[in-house]
Enzyme design. Structure first.
Site, mmCIF file in Angstrom:
data_model
loop_
_atom_site.group_PDB
_atom_site.id
_atom_site.type_symbol
_atom_site.label_atom_id
_atom_site.label_comp_id
_atom_site.label_asym_id
_atom_site.label_seq_id
_atom_site.Cartn_x
_atom_site.Cartn_y
_atom_site.Cartn_z
ATOM 1 N N ARG A 1 -10.523 -0.222 14.967
ATOM 2 C CA ARG A 1 -10.361 0.615 13.784
ATOM 3 C C ARG A 1 -11.337 0.079 12.745
ATOM 4 N NH1 ARG A 1 -4.464 1.079 11.065
ATOM 5 N NH2 ARG A 1 -5.123 -0.978 10.365
ATOM 6 N N LYS B 1 0.849 -1.199 0.000
ATOM 7 C CA LYS B 1 0.000 0.000 0.000
ATOM 8 C C LYS B 1 0.884 1.249 0.000
ATOM 9 C CE LYS B 1 -0.333 -0.304 5.032
ATOM 10 N NZ LYS B 1 -1.104 -0.896 6.130
ATOM 11 N N TYR C 1 15.344 29.350 10.172
ATOM 12 C CA TYR C 1 14.113 30.010 10.606
ATOM 13 C C TYR C 1 13.978 29.960 12.117
ATOM 14 C CZ TYR C 1 12.381 30.133 5.802
ATOM 15 O OH TYR C 1 12.212 30.382 4.476
ATOM 16 N N MET D 1 12.005 24.150 3.627
ATOM 17 C CA MET D 1 11.289 23.419 2.585
ATOM 18 C C MET D 1 12.248 22.582 1.718
ATOM 19 S SD MET D 1 8.689 24.784 -0.347
ATOM 20 C CE MET D 1 7.451 25.393 0.772
HETATM 21 C C1 LIG Z 1 -0.344 -1.927 6.702
HETATM 22 C C2 LIG Z 1 -0.919 -3.227 7.142
HETATM 23 C C3 LIG Z 1 -0.091 -4.329 7.373
HETATM 24 C C4 LIG Z 1 1.420 -4.256 7.359
HETATM 25 O O1 LIG Z 1 1.866 -3.705 8.592
HETATM 26 P P1 LIG Z 1 3.418 -3.555 8.913
HETATM 27 O O2 LIG Z 1 3.437 -3.042 10.308
HETATM 28 O O3 LIG Z 1 3.954 -2.555 7.935
HETATM 29 O O4 LIG Z 1 4.029 -4.886 8.752
HETATM 30 C C5 LIG Z 1 -0.699 -5.539 7.650
HETATM 31 N N1 LIG Z 1 -2.047 -5.644 7.722
HETATM 32 C C6 LIG Z 1 -2.860 -4.591 7.530
HETATM 33 C C7 LIG Z 1 -4.323 -4.772 7.624
HETATM 34 C C8 LIG Z 1 -2.325 -3.355 7.243
HETATM 35 O O5 LIG Z 1 -3.149 -2.315 7.062
#
Ligand SMILES: *Cc1c(COP(=O)(O)O)cnc(C)c1O
Length: 359
Positions: free
Chosen positions: A129, A34, A251, A303
């Site tokens: 969640r 992802k 800054y 930046m």
């Molecule tokens: C992002 C995610 C993972 C991977 O988690 P890591 O901590 O990066 O290994 C696994 N399962 C779900 C549902 C996720 O959203």
């Protein structure tokens, strides 16, 4: 050529996947890609991680691209679909979907799909969640079992504390108490659970961060886990300033030279994905490697620039290489200094940063 460049090591990606395989030898692996493969590039990461059994991601356009580029592996959509139209597209593209609420169950029941779809029934075992609360999970399972559009069901949960003190015991116990058919396949483990809790491995593991060579744990380094950083962010010094005692930097003048010192201005800032929260106070800088020598940042991150103390690196000057994170400086350490996690640094790599693939 712009001085800033992110190097992505394909052999590191392969190495980290092999390590996941060695640590969970009886499970199949969803390589989690992802967020543009945690900033590493979707197609690049998918190619390097070809030995995975499938890919897990969130974004439907990314899944479509994988399919268009010829990927025929299983693809798991970890937030599921948001409309009947997306469900139809999932089915047409042969994607596996998470189902985490009754609205999705209803869409499955009422849609005529091109082909039945494999589903992951997500159970909220304590993360709060996504997922069905245990009392609803049984009803959801029964409805999915009766649904003509569903070809197979896998049970899934996600751990909130596998990386820390909380561990996985309480969530595992809530799952066990559901007393679901032991014949149903299960997918539970993220990187932290994969590495620390073999009892969570089950049928499919879902490593993400470890594939990119970072540690999911605050108290155990990626190196000690045997992981190799896949992304190295480097740039160069583009100016040098000689400071007198009392001179301020950047800054807001957050840092004041306590004595005469030299600082190097590095062409990297928050526009490239470097965290602005990385501290550069007197006595509390963020680690950075200049010309192979570890030092700290001084002053606030701008930046497109940041400053590093090069007083004790006499060879450093305009053109000297700076490593922001990666090989020679774990992203986890930079993240910890900035009070965040490596995930956020990797994902934040800006799309305009030049990327170079290396073996
Ligand atoms: C992002 C995610 C993972 C991977 O988690 P890591 O901590 O990066 O290994 C696994 N399962 C779900 C549902 C996720 O959203």
């Amino acid at each position: 050529m712009r001085p800033i460049v992110a190097t992505i090591s394909l052999s590191a990606l392969r190495h980290n996947l092999a390590l996941a395989r060695a640590r969970a030898p009886r499970s199949r692996i969803w390589a989690v890609i992802k967020a543009n493969a945690y900033g590493h590039g979707l197609a690049r990461a998918a190619a390097a991680l070809d030995a995975a059994d499938g890919f897990a991601l969130v974004e439907i356009d990314a899944a479509a691209r994988l399919r268009e580029e010829g990927c025929t592996k299983p693809v798991l959509m970890i937030e599921g679909f948001f409309s009947p139209g997306e469900l139809a597209e999932f089915s047409a593209r042969g994607l596996v979907t998470v189902v985490h609420d009754m609205e999705q169950v209803r869409m499955l029941e009422t849609s005529a799909l091109a082909a039945p779809i494999a589903v992951y029934l997500k159970i909220n075992s304590g993360m709060n969640r996504l997922g069905f609360h245990p009392p609803e999970a049984r009803a959801a399972l029964e409805r999915l079992r009766a649904c003509a559009g569903v070809s197979s069901i896998t049970l899934m949960t996600h751990f909130a504390g596998a990386d820390g003190e909380a561990g996985v015991a309480a969530q595992l116990e809530r799952l066990r108490a559901l007393d679901f058919d032991p014949a149903l396949p299960r997918s539970l483990a993220n990187s932290a659970a994969l590495l620390r809790y073999p009892e969570t491995h089950a049928d499919w593991v879902r490593p993400g961060i470890m594939l990119y060579g970072c540690s999911p744990f605050a108290d155990e380094s990626a190196g000690s886990l045997g992981l190799k950083p896949a992304m190295t962010l480097r740039s160069r010094i583009i100016a040098v300033q000689a400071l007198q005692a009392g001179d301020a930097v950047g800054y807001g003048g957050l840092f004041t030279a306590p004595a005469p010192m030299r600082i190097g201005i590095v062409a990297c800032g928050y526009a490239h994905g470097y965290p602005r929260s990385a501290p550069g106070f007197n006595g509390r800088g963020t680690p950075i490697v200049i010309g192979g020598v570890r030092t700290v940042t001084v002053g606030r991150v701008s930046m497109d620039m940041l400053a590093a103390d090069i007083t004790r690196i006499p060879g450093a000057g305009v053109g000297t290489e700076a490593t922001l994170w990666g090989e020679g400086l774990p992203a986890d350490e930079v993240a910890a200094a900035a009070e965040t996690i490596s995930y956020e640094l990797l994902c934040a790599l800006a799309s305009h940063v030049r990327v170079v693939e290396v073996e």
